[in-house]
Design a protein around this motif. Structure first.
Motif, PDB file in Angstrom:
ATOM      1  N   UNK A   1     -12.703   3.111  -6.436  1.00 37.25           N
ATOM      2  CA  UNK A   1     -13.066   1.751  -6.075  1.00 37.25           C
ATOM      3  C   UNK A   1     -13.536   0.964  -7.292  1.00 37.25           C
ATOM      4  N   UNK A   2     -13.614   1.630  -8.425  1.00 41.70           N
ATOM      5  CA  UNK A   2     -14.057   0.976  -9.664  1.00 41.70           C
ATOM      6  C   UNK A   2     -12.830   0.385 -10.347  1.00 41.70           C
ATOM      7  N   UNK A   3     -12.685  -0.930 -10.305  1.00 43.21           N
ATOM      8  CA  UNK A   3     -11.433  -1.560 -10.712  1.00 43.21           C
ATOM      9  C   UNK A   3     -11.480  -2.251 -12.071  1.00 43.21           C
ATOM     10  N   UNK A   4     -12.518  -2.032 -12.861  1.00 37.92           N
ATOM     11  CA  UNK A   4     -12.583  -2.601 -14.207  1.00 37.92           C
ATOM     12  C   UNK A   4     -11.678  -1.784 -15.126  1.00 37.92           C
ATOM     13  N   UNK A   5     -10.555  -2.376 -15.538  1.00 43.29           N
ATOM     14  CA  UNK A   5      -9.567  -1.642 -16.326  1.00 43.29           C
ATOM     15  C   UNK A   5     -10.128  -1.124 -17.643  1.00 43.29           C
ATOM     16  N   UNK A   6     -11.069  -1.848 -18.244  1.00 45.26           N
ATOM     17  CA  UNK A   6     -11.630  -1.412 -19.527  1.00 45.26           C
ATOM     18  C   UNK A   6     -12.402  -0.106 -19.403  1.00 45.26           C
ATOM     19  N   UNK A   7     -12.847   0.216 -18.200  1.00 45.17           N
ATOM     20  CA  UNK A   7     -13.561   1.473 -17.973  1.00 45.17           C
ATOM     21  C   UNK A   7     -12.645   2.676 -18.130  1.00 45.17           C
ATOM     22  N   UNK A   8     -11.384   2.505 -17.745  1.00 45.82           N
ATOM     23  CA  UNK A   8     -10.461   3.627 -17.680  1.00 45.82           C
ATOM     24  C   UNK A   8      -9.605   3.773 -18.937  1.00 45.82           C
ATOM     25  N   UNK A   9      -9.458   2.719 -19.706  1.00 46.62           N
ATOM     26  CA  UNK A   9      -8.682   2.815 -20.939  1.00 46.62           C
ATOM     27  C   UNK A   9      -7.421   1.982 -20.890  1.00 46.62           C
ATOM     28  N   UNK A  10      -6.987   1.503 -22.065  1.00 46.96           N
ATOM     29  CA  UNK A  10      -5.817   0.631 -22.139  1.00 46.96           C
ATOM     30  C   UNK A  10      -4.531   1.350 -21.770  1.00 46.96           C
ATOM     31  N   UNK A  11      -4.528   2.665 -21.831  1.00 49.73           N
ATOM     32  CA  UNK A  11      -3.333   3.449 -21.548  1.00 49.73           C
ATOM     33  C   UNK A  11      -3.190   3.772 -20.061  1.00 49.73           C
ATOM     34  N   UNK A  12      -4.135   3.285 -19.239  1.00 46.75           N
ATOM     35  CA  UNK A  12      -4.089   3.522 -17.799  1.00 46.75           C
ATOM     36  C   UNK A  12      -3.492   2.305 -17.110  1.00 46.75           C
ATOM     37  N   UNK A  13      -2.559   2.522 -16.196  1.00 46.93           N
ATOM     38  CA  UNK A  13      -1.975   1.444 -15.402  1.00 46.93           C
ATOM     39  C   UNK A  13      -2.708   1.341 -14.075  1.00 46.93           C
ATOM     40  N   UNK A  14      -3.313   0.191 -13.834  1.00 52.80           N
ATOM     41  CA  UNK A  14      -4.086  -0.021 -12.613  1.00 52.80           C
ATOM     42  C   UNK A  14      -3.195  -0.600 -11.524  1.00 52.80           C
ATOM     43  N   UNK A  15      -3.359  -0.108 -10.308  1.00 55.21           N
ATOM     44  CA  UNK A  15      -2.642  -0.624  -9.152  1.00 55.21           C
ATOM     45  C   UNK A  15      -3.655  -0.867  -8.033  1.00 55.21           C
ATOM     46  N   UNK A  16      -3.862  -2.137  -7.679  1.00 58.95           N
ATOM     47  CA  UNK A  16      -4.804  -2.464  -6.608  1.00 58.95           C
ATOM     48  C   UNK A  16      -4.114  -2.364  -5.254  1.00 58.95           C
ATOM     49  N   UNK A  17      -4.779  -1.761  -4.294  1.00 58.40           N
ATOM     50  CA  UNK A  17      -4.235  -1.600  -2.944  1.00 58.40           C
ATOM     51  C   UNK A  17      -4.995  -2.497  -1.978  1.00 58.40           C
ATOM     52  N   UNK A  18      -4.272  -3.336  -1.267  1.00 55.82           N
ATOM     53  CA  UNK A  18      -4.893  -4.222  -0.295  1.00 55.82           C
ATOM     54  C   UNK A  18      -4.754  -3.686   1.114  1.00 55.82           C
ATOM     55  N   UNK A  19      -5.067  -4.532   2.078  1.00 55.51           N
ATOM     56  CA  UNK A  19      -4.930  -4.162   3.487  1.00 55.51           C
ATOM     57  C   UNK A  19      -3.594  -4.676   4.016  1.00 55.51           C
ATOM     58  N   UNK A  20      -3.173  -4.131   5.139  1.00 54.33           N
ATOM     59  CA  UNK A  20      -1.910  -4.533   5.760  1.00 54.33           C
ATOM     60  C   UNK A  20      -2.119  -5.739   6.672  1.00 54.33           C
ATOM     61  N   UNK A  21      -1.067  -6.546   6.820  1.00 55.89           N
ATOM     62  CA  UNK A  21      -1.143  -7.624   7.802  1.00 55.89           C
ATOM     63  C   UNK A  21      -1.117  -7.013   9.202  1.00 55.89           C
TER      64      UNK A  21
END
Length: 229
Positions: free
Chosen positions: A112-132
């Motif tokens: 749930x921690x979505x700050x990309x700088x925390x994980x590193x520039x080499x990590x690709x972040x993918x945010x997951x939302x809710x369904x309609x």
């Protein structure tokens, strides 16, 4: 184990890749998961000992063993970035902890921690939302395909849940189980204590489904069941 982790693991296995699932919610769980991996691959005892003792070089020793392997490593529920970080570091961005770039091993982290700088520039972040609502209702119907829905109760339940995939999966899997308290989508829709918000409703219904299943399994231990964590 989260729904995302389980789905990713199932797809990797379908492709013939080895999969290792590790609960990264706390240091003890992560250590236990890593030790299980080392046991499965017959890693040298010295590496396992470094992990058990929590030495500063333990991540290095483990990655020396894992980096040449192909497969999927899932670090699930890593909501505290300090857990997969190295030593006293508060974040894994420097790549010296349990999450590292390169090699043949793909690493999937759910958090749930979505700050990309925390994980590193080499990590690709993918945010997951809710369904309609319509898609969420379709998930319920698919998970509980034997439950009739003549009056659109699945849509009402989907709206009450608010669209989070895990809550939908829990509700559908529960309704499909032989020990289910309810036999229709309308059952879990009944209000609980006058609560009205979608987030609280989602929590209520998922809680009722999970604990209803657990209570029924306690009363009927001979029946098979499956859990999604």
């Amino acid at each position: 184990m989260s729904t995302v982790a389980l789905c990713a693991a199932a797809e990797a296995r379908r492709r013939g890749r080895p999969v290792w699932l590790v609960n990264a919610s706390d240091a003890e769980s992560l250590r236990g998961g890593v030790l299980e991996i080392l046991h499965q691959i017959d890693a040298p005892e010295a590496v396992a000992r470094a992990v058990r003792e929590g030495t500063a070089t333990a991540p290095d020793r483990v990655w020396e063993v894992l980096s040449g392997r192909r497969g999927l490593l899932v670090l699930d529920n890593a909501d505290d970035p300090g857990v997969p970080a190295a030593g006293d570091a508060s974040a894994p961005a420097d790549g010296t902890g349990w999450i590292r770039p390169g090699g043949g091993l793909m690493v999937l982290v759910t958090t749930r921690h979505t700050d990309a700088s925390t994980w590193g520039a080499w990590v690709r972040m993918r945010a997951l939302g809710t369904l309609d609502d319509a898609s969420a209702a379709a998930v319920l119907r698919r998970a509980a395909s034997q439950v009739d829905d003549p009056g659109g109760e699945a849509l009402a339940l989907a709206r009450r849940l608010g669209g989070p995939p895990l809550a939908l999966h829990l509700a559908g899997a529960y309704l499909a189980a032989p020990f289910a308290r309810w036999r229709s989508f309308a059952g879990p829709c009944r209000p609980v204590g006058g609560r009205s918000s979608r987030r609280r409703a989602s929590s209520d219904v998922a809680h009722r489904c999970h604990h209803g299943a657990r209570d029924r399994r306690t009363r009927s231990p001979q029946r098979g069941h499956g859990d999604v964590r």
